[in-house]
Design a protein around this motif. Sequence first.
Motif, PDB file in Angstrom:
ATOM      1  N   ALA A   4       0.839  -1.210   0.000  1.00 13.64           N
ATOM      2  CA  ALA A   4       0.000   0.000   0.000  1.00 13.64           C
ATOM      3  C   ALA A   4       0.871   1.256   0.000  1.00 13.64           C
ATOM      4  CB  ALA A   4      -0.937  -0.004   1.208  1.00 13.64           C
ATOM      5  N   CYS A   5       1.928   1.246   0.785  1.00 16.32           N
ATOM      6  CA  CYS A   5       2.826   2.410   0.831  1.00 16.32           C
ATOM      7  C   CYS A   5       3.494   2.643  -0.512  1.00 16.32           C
ATOM      8  CB  CYS A   5       3.874   2.232   1.927  1.00 16.32           C
ATOM      9  SG  CYS A   5       3.202   2.363   3.590  1.00 16.32           S
ATOM     10  N   GLY A   6       3.700   1.567  -1.268  1.00 12.65           N
ATOM     11  CA  GLY A   6       4.300   1.694  -2.587  1.00 12.65           C
ATOM     12  C   GLY A   6       3.432   2.444  -3.577  1.00 12.65           C
ATOM     13  N   THR A   7       2.152   2.613  -3.268  1.00 11.17           N
ATOM     14  CA  THR A   7       1.247   3.338  -4.161  1.00 11.17           C
ATOM     15  C   THR A   7       1.123   4.819  -3.806  1.00 11.17           C
ATOM     16  OG1 THR A   7      -0.775   2.949  -2.861  1.00 11.17           O
ATOM     17  CG2 THR A   7      -0.127   1.226  -4.441  1.00 11.17           C
ATOM     18  N   LEU A   8       1.748   5.231  -2.717  1.00 14.09           N
ATOM     19  CA  LEU A   8       1.643   6.626  -2.280  1.00 14.09           C
ATOM     20  C   LEU A   8       2.428   7.553  -3.204  1.00 14.09           C
ATOM     21  CD1 LEU A   8       2.124   6.212   1.578  1.00 14.09           C
ATOM     22  CD2 LEU A   8      -0.023   6.594   0.343  1.00 14.09           C
ATOM     23  N   SER A   9       1.874   8.700  -3.443  1.00 16.39           N
ATOM     24  CA  SER A   9       2.575   9.742  -4.194  1.00 16.39           C
ATOM     25  C   SER A   9       3.484  10.495  -3.242  1.00 16.39           C
ATOM     26  CB  SER A   9       1.569  10.718  -4.814  1.00 16.39           C
ATOM     27  OG  SER A   9       0.727  10.042  -5.714  1.00 16.39           O
ATOM     28  N   PRO A  10       4.521  11.125  -3.767  1.00 11.96           N
ATOM     29  CA  PRO A  10       5.390  11.920  -2.894  1.00 11.96           C
ATOM     30  C   PRO A  10       4.581  12.954  -2.107  1.00 11.96           C
ATOM     31  CG  PRO A  10       6.362  11.705  -5.078  1.00 11.96           C
ATOM     32  CD  PRO A  10       4.966  11.134  -5.162  1.00 11.96           C
ATOM     33  N   GLY A  11       4.866  13.046  -0.834  1.00  6.67           N
ATOM     34  CA  GLY A  11       4.173  14.007   0.016  1.00  6.67           C
ATOM     35  C   GLY A  11       2.893  13.489   0.641  1.00  6.67           C
ATOM     36  N   GLN A  12       2.417  12.324   0.224  1.00  8.15           N
ATOM     37  CA  GLN A  12       1.213  11.759   0.839  1.00  8.15           C
ATOM     38  C   GLN A  12       1.596  11.093   2.153  1.00  8.15           C
ATOM     39  OE1 GLN A  12      -0.467   9.182  -2.306  1.00  8.15           O
ATOM     40  NE2 GLN A  12      -2.332  10.369  -2.044  1.00  8.15           N
ATOM     41  N   HIS A  13       0.848  11.403   3.205  1.00  6.87           N
ATOM     42  CA  HIS A  13       1.100  10.848   4.530  1.00  6.87           C
ATOM     43  C   HIS A  13      -0.237  10.521   5.187  1.00  6.87           C
ATOM     44  CE1 HIS A  13       5.287  11.912   4.116  1.00  6.87           C
ATOM     45  NE2 HIS A  13       4.911  13.134   3.757  1.00  6.87           N
ATOM     46  N   PRO A  14      -0.887   9.451   4.753  1.00  5.44           N
ATOM     47  CA  PRO A  14      -2.220   9.135   5.273  1.00  5.44           C
ATOM     48  C   PRO A  14      -2.196   8.582   6.699  1.00  5.44           C
ATOM     49  CG  PRO A  14      -1.497   7.442   3.750  1.00  5.44           C
ATOM     50  CD  PRO A  14      -0.460   8.518   3.722  1.00  5.44           C
ATOM     51  N   VAL A  15      -3.374   8.507   7.272  1.00  4.89           N
ATOM     52  CA  VAL A  15      -3.575   7.900   8.576  1.00  4.89           C
ATOM     53  C   VAL A  15      -3.832   6.415   8.361  1.00  4.89           C
ATOM     54  CG1 VAL A  15      -5.097   7.809  10.598  1.00  4.89           C
ATOM     55  CG2 VAL A  15      -4.514  10.018   9.564  1.00  4.89           C
ATOM     56  N   CYS A  16      -3.177   5.599   9.152  1.00  2.00           N
ATOM     57  CA  CYS A  16      -3.357   4.144   9.086  1.00  2.00           C
ATOM     58  C   CYS A  16      -4.079   3.723  10.365  1.00  2.00           C
ATOM     59  CB  CYS A  16      -1.997   3.466   8.968  1.00  2.00           C
ATOM     60  SG  CYS A  16      -2.108   1.676   8.896  1.00  2.00           S
ATOM     61  N   HIS A  17      -5.369   3.413  10.243  1.00  2.38           N
ATOM     62  CA  HIS A  17      -6.174   3.059  11.412  1.00  2.38           C
ATOM     63  C   HIS A  17      -6.278   1.548  11.533  1.00  2.38           C
ATOM     64  CE1 HIS A  17      -8.996   3.636  14.648  1.00  2.38           C
ATOM     65  NE2 HIS A  17      -9.744   2.693  14.101  1.00  2.38           N
ATOM     66  N   SER A  18      -6.078   1.041  12.724  1.00  2.00           N
ATOM     67  CA  SER A  18      -6.170  -0.397  12.965  1.00  2.00           C
ATOM     68  C   SER A  18      -6.774  -0.653  14.335  1.00  2.00           C
ATOM     69  CB  SER A  18      -4.783  -1.037  12.889  1.00  2.00           C
ATOM     70  OG  SER A  18      -3.998  -0.625  13.991  1.00  2.00           O
ATOM     71  N   ASP A  19      -7.056  -1.920  14.574  1.00  2.00           N
ATOM     72  CA  ASP A  19      -7.449  -2.286  15.929  1.00  2.00           C
ATOM     73  C   ASP A  19      -6.164  -2.479  16.739  1.00  2.00           C
ATOM     74  OD1 ASP A  19      -6.419  -4.783  15.249  1.00  2.00           O
ATOM     75  OD2 ASP A  19      -8.386  -5.724  15.041  1.00  2.00           O
TER      76      ASP A  19
END
Length: 122
Positions: free
Chosen positions: A11-26
């Motif tokens: 999934a991280c390999g699909t990020l564009s430069p500068g993208q820093h999403p939230v990763c929510h988990s249990d």
Amino acid sequence: AALANGSLEDACGTLSPGQHPVCHSDRGCHYRWPGWIGICEGNGLTRSMSKKGCSPDNSACEGFFGRLKNEFFYYRDWDGVTVDSFMELLSGYIVFYNERRKKQSLGWMSPRQYRSSKGLVA
């Protein structure tokens, strides 16, 4: 751990430069292992975990996966379907869900239409 970490790395390999999403988990142990944490930190992800014993934190995800299983997975004959074909069909369902499936709770708009109406999507 290998499956969880590999999926996160993919999934991280699909990020564009500068993208820093939230990763929510249990609070599962694999989401608290050093390997997972290192992948998150190395890719600029913000980790978010549900509170201990607080199932409403995960209700949106649980609801989505329940609908996905009922609308897409169950009641189909999957004999002879390859993994690649399955992934293509699943991608198509997710596009349908986000762009065309109307939800009463969103004022009979699709999730994309709703987010656009709130200025949350470009």
